[in-house]
Write a protein that holds these residues in place. Structure first.
Motif, PDB file in Angstrom:
ATOM      1  N   HIS A 145       0.848  -1.199   0.000  1.00 45.18           N
ATOM      2  CA  HIS A 145       0.000   0.000   0.000  1.00 45.18           C
ATOM      3  C   HIS A 145       0.877   1.240   0.000  1.00 45.18           C
ATOM      4  O   HIS A 145       0.581   2.228  -0.674  1.00 45.18           O
ATOM      5  N   ALA A 146       1.968   1.167   0.783  1.00 50.67           N
ATOM      6  CA  ALA A 146       2.934   2.264   0.793  1.00 50.67           C
ATOM      7  C   ALA A 146       4.314   1.676   0.974  1.00 50.67           C
ATOM      8  O   ALA A 146       4.504   0.717   1.731  1.00 50.67           O
ATOM      9  N   LEU A 153       2.721   6.146  -1.816  1.00 53.93           N
ATOM     10  CA  LEU A 153       1.483   5.349  -1.856  1.00 53.93           C
ATOM     11  C   LEU A 153       1.294   4.738  -3.234  1.00 53.93           C
ATOM     12  O   LEU A 153       1.451   5.426  -4.253  1.00 53.93           O
ATOM     13  N   THR A 177       0.685   0.859   6.318  1.00 52.92           N
ATOM     14  CA  THR A 177      -0.464   1.777   6.319  1.00 52.92           C
ATOM     15  C   THR A 177      -1.570   1.432   7.315  1.00 52.92           C
ATOM     16  O   THR A 177      -2.299   2.345   7.725  1.00 52.92           O
ATOM     17  N   PHE A 181      -3.300   5.080   7.685  1.00 56.55           N
ATOM     18  CA  PHE A 181      -3.907   5.577   6.445  1.00 56.55           C
ATOM     19  C   PHE A 181      -5.248   4.866   6.289  1.00 56.55           C
ATOM     20  O   PHE A 181      -5.345   3.670   6.570  1.00 56.55           O
ATOM     21  N   ASP A 272      -8.402   9.218  10.159  1.00 51.67           N
ATOM     22  CA  ASP A 272      -8.263  10.474   9.399  1.00 51.67           C
ATOM     23  C   ASP A 272      -7.455  11.496  10.191  1.00 51.67           C
ATOM     24  O   ASP A 272      -6.616  12.207   9.626  1.00 51.67           O
ATOM     25  N   ARG A 275      -3.833  10.373  10.182  1.00 49.06           N
ATOM     26  CA  ARG A 275      -3.253  10.656   8.864  1.00 49.06           C
ATOM     27  C   ARG A 275      -2.961  12.155   8.726  1.00 49.06           C
ATOM     28  O   ARG A 275      -1.899  12.547   8.228  1.00 49.06           O
ATOM     29  N   MET A 279       0.673  13.551   8.077  1.00 46.51           N
ATOM     30  CA  MET A 279       0.922  14.246   6.805  1.00 46.51           C
ATOM     31  C   MET A 279       1.527  15.617   7.067  1.00 46.51           C
ATOM     32  O   MET A 279       2.439  16.042   6.363  1.00 46.51           O
ATOM     33  N   THR A 307       3.312   8.288   2.991  1.00 43.81           N
ATOM     34  CA  THR A 307       3.158   8.206   4.437  1.00 43.81           C
ATOM     35  C   THR A 307       4.214   9.119   5.082  1.00 43.81           C
ATOM     36  O   THR A 307       4.914   9.856   4.384  1.00 43.81           O
TER      37      THR A 307
END
Ligand SMILES: Cc1ncc(COP(=O)(O)O)c(C=O)c1O
Length: 383
Positions: A145-146, A153, A177, A181, A272, A275, A279, A307
């Motif tokens: 996924h990452a 990603l 992730t 994520f 969220d 993340r 981020m 990520t």
């Protein structure tokens, strides 16, 4: 001390994880799913709660489709060794970890055909290249996924659409992730998803697993091991139902108690929000390192497309020396070298020296990122 090695394993663990493990060791202790007494029933309840928590996080529906094992490596081996047969063709990317590459290379020597689709130097995969690699005997797409090297990603949702269009299975390595994520195995059309407990899910080492969707025929997915499950004890053959068919031997119940607490923390905080925090840290780190003379940064250089794992080098200095000085002079913990992903380093052009990797996590903050950028700057000045 600054811990920037969360891509290897997360630390510290969320509040509640140690307490859940201590409760298990002090007050439960028994073998889950084996005996009928109250302590065994309580142990079984705790393990089931871990299944429920992971299923909720992944939007997986039925908790019994979460099969626990020791780590993501074991889950990936179950999916690959269990499903693939000589004559099958599979497609993967050039950004994979050795937990995917080594089982695939071994299967290749036993007649499984393998196409490794090249990613860009930033670590991106073009879905059109993925689709172009599909042959009549292709049965599975395998993607992380990452990236664990540069955090880039990969296009999981697009891969899911391609897999459905061609009647293939999509196996996702979500080691980097899960918990960091958003993942939705239904909307992303992920048929098999390997996760690890000891990274962003906040659990202890020795926990991980595989989500097996309804699209996977259990009759085809052979278990890696067979033995005691606590169920159907009258039979000498392995049970054929989930999760027991793939979970022989006593579970790491104390570890799963910790994992359940870690995942509950992730659910409460919200993926969220996690993340968004990571981020923002990644953006600060990428922008800061880009300003440091002598620093060569790899990967997307765009926090929205990766990520919070960032790889770099200092021109004229070995990554191992940078890592040692970060530890000894600044108490910054990171990981240098090839990160168990030689293919990814070949893709980004850093093989065989590797890179210095900062793996940021839930519990890092802006001040630590600022301190680390200054430390890298001071080390770079000494070249
Ligand atoms: C992308 C990726 N896949 C697989 C693994 C293996 O995970 P585990 O240590 O849980 O076996 C890792 C661990 O670093 C990883 O980063």
């Amino acid at each position: 001390m600054i811990y920037f090695d969360n891509a290897a394993t997360s630390w510290p663990k969320p509040p509640g994880v140690m307490q859940a493990m201590t409760y298990y060791m002090e007050s439960v202790g028994a073998n889950p799913g084996r005996s009928g007494h109250r302590l065994s029933v309580e142990a079984g309840r705790i393990v089931y709660e871990a299944r429920e928590a992971v299923a909720k996080l992944l939007n997986a529906g039925d908790p019994l489709r979460i099969v626990f094992g020791h780590n993501a490596t074991e889950a990936l081996n179950l999916a690959l060794q269990g499903f693939l047969r000589p004559g099958d063709h599979v497609v993967t990317s050039s950004m994979e970890h050795n937990s995917v590459m080594r089982p695939l290379r071994a299967l290749q020597s036993h007649g499984v055909e393998l196409t490794v689709v090249s990613c860009s130097v930033e670590g991106f995969l073009d879905p059109a290249d993925l689709e172009a690699a599909i042959r009549p005997n292709t049965c599975m797409i395998i993607l992380n996924h990452a990236s664990n090297v540069v955090g880039t990603l990969l296009p999981i949702a697009e891969a899911g659409t391609i897999a459905r269009k061609h009647g293939l299975l999509l196996l996702v390595d979500a080691a980097q992730t899960a918990g960091a994520f958003p993942i939705d195995v239904i909307s992303d059309r992920i048929d098999l998803l390997a996760f690890t407990g000891h990274k962003a899910l906040g659990g202890p080492m020795g926990t991980g697993g595989l989500h097996i969707s309804e699209r996977v025929a259990l009759s085809r997915l052979r278990p890696l091991k067979r033995g005691g499950t606590g169920s159907r004890s009258e039979r000498e053959e392995q049970p054929d139902f989930l999760p027991d068919v793939y979970e022989s031997g006593t579970a790491n119940a104390v570890g799963l108690a910790g994992l359940a607490a870690g995942v509950r923390w992730v659910l409460e905080r919200g993926v969220d929000a996690i993340r968004a925090h990571e981020m923002s840290l990644a953006r600060q780190l990428v922008e800061g390192l880009q300003e440091v003379p002598g620093v060569v940064l790899y990967g997307s250089k765009d926090a929205a497309r990766q990520t919070a794992t960032v790889s770099f080098n200092i021109a004229g200095m070995e990554p191992s020396e940078v890592g040692l000085r970060l530890d000894e002079e600044y108490a910054i913990m990171c990981r240098v070298g090839l990160h168990c992903a030689p293919a990814a380093h070949k893709t980004i052009g850093t093989f065989p020296r590797g890179t210095v990797r900062f793996g940021l996590g839930h519990f890092n903050d802006d001040d630590e990122v600022g301190d680390a950028i200054r430390a890298v700057g001071e080390i770079a000045e000494t070249v």
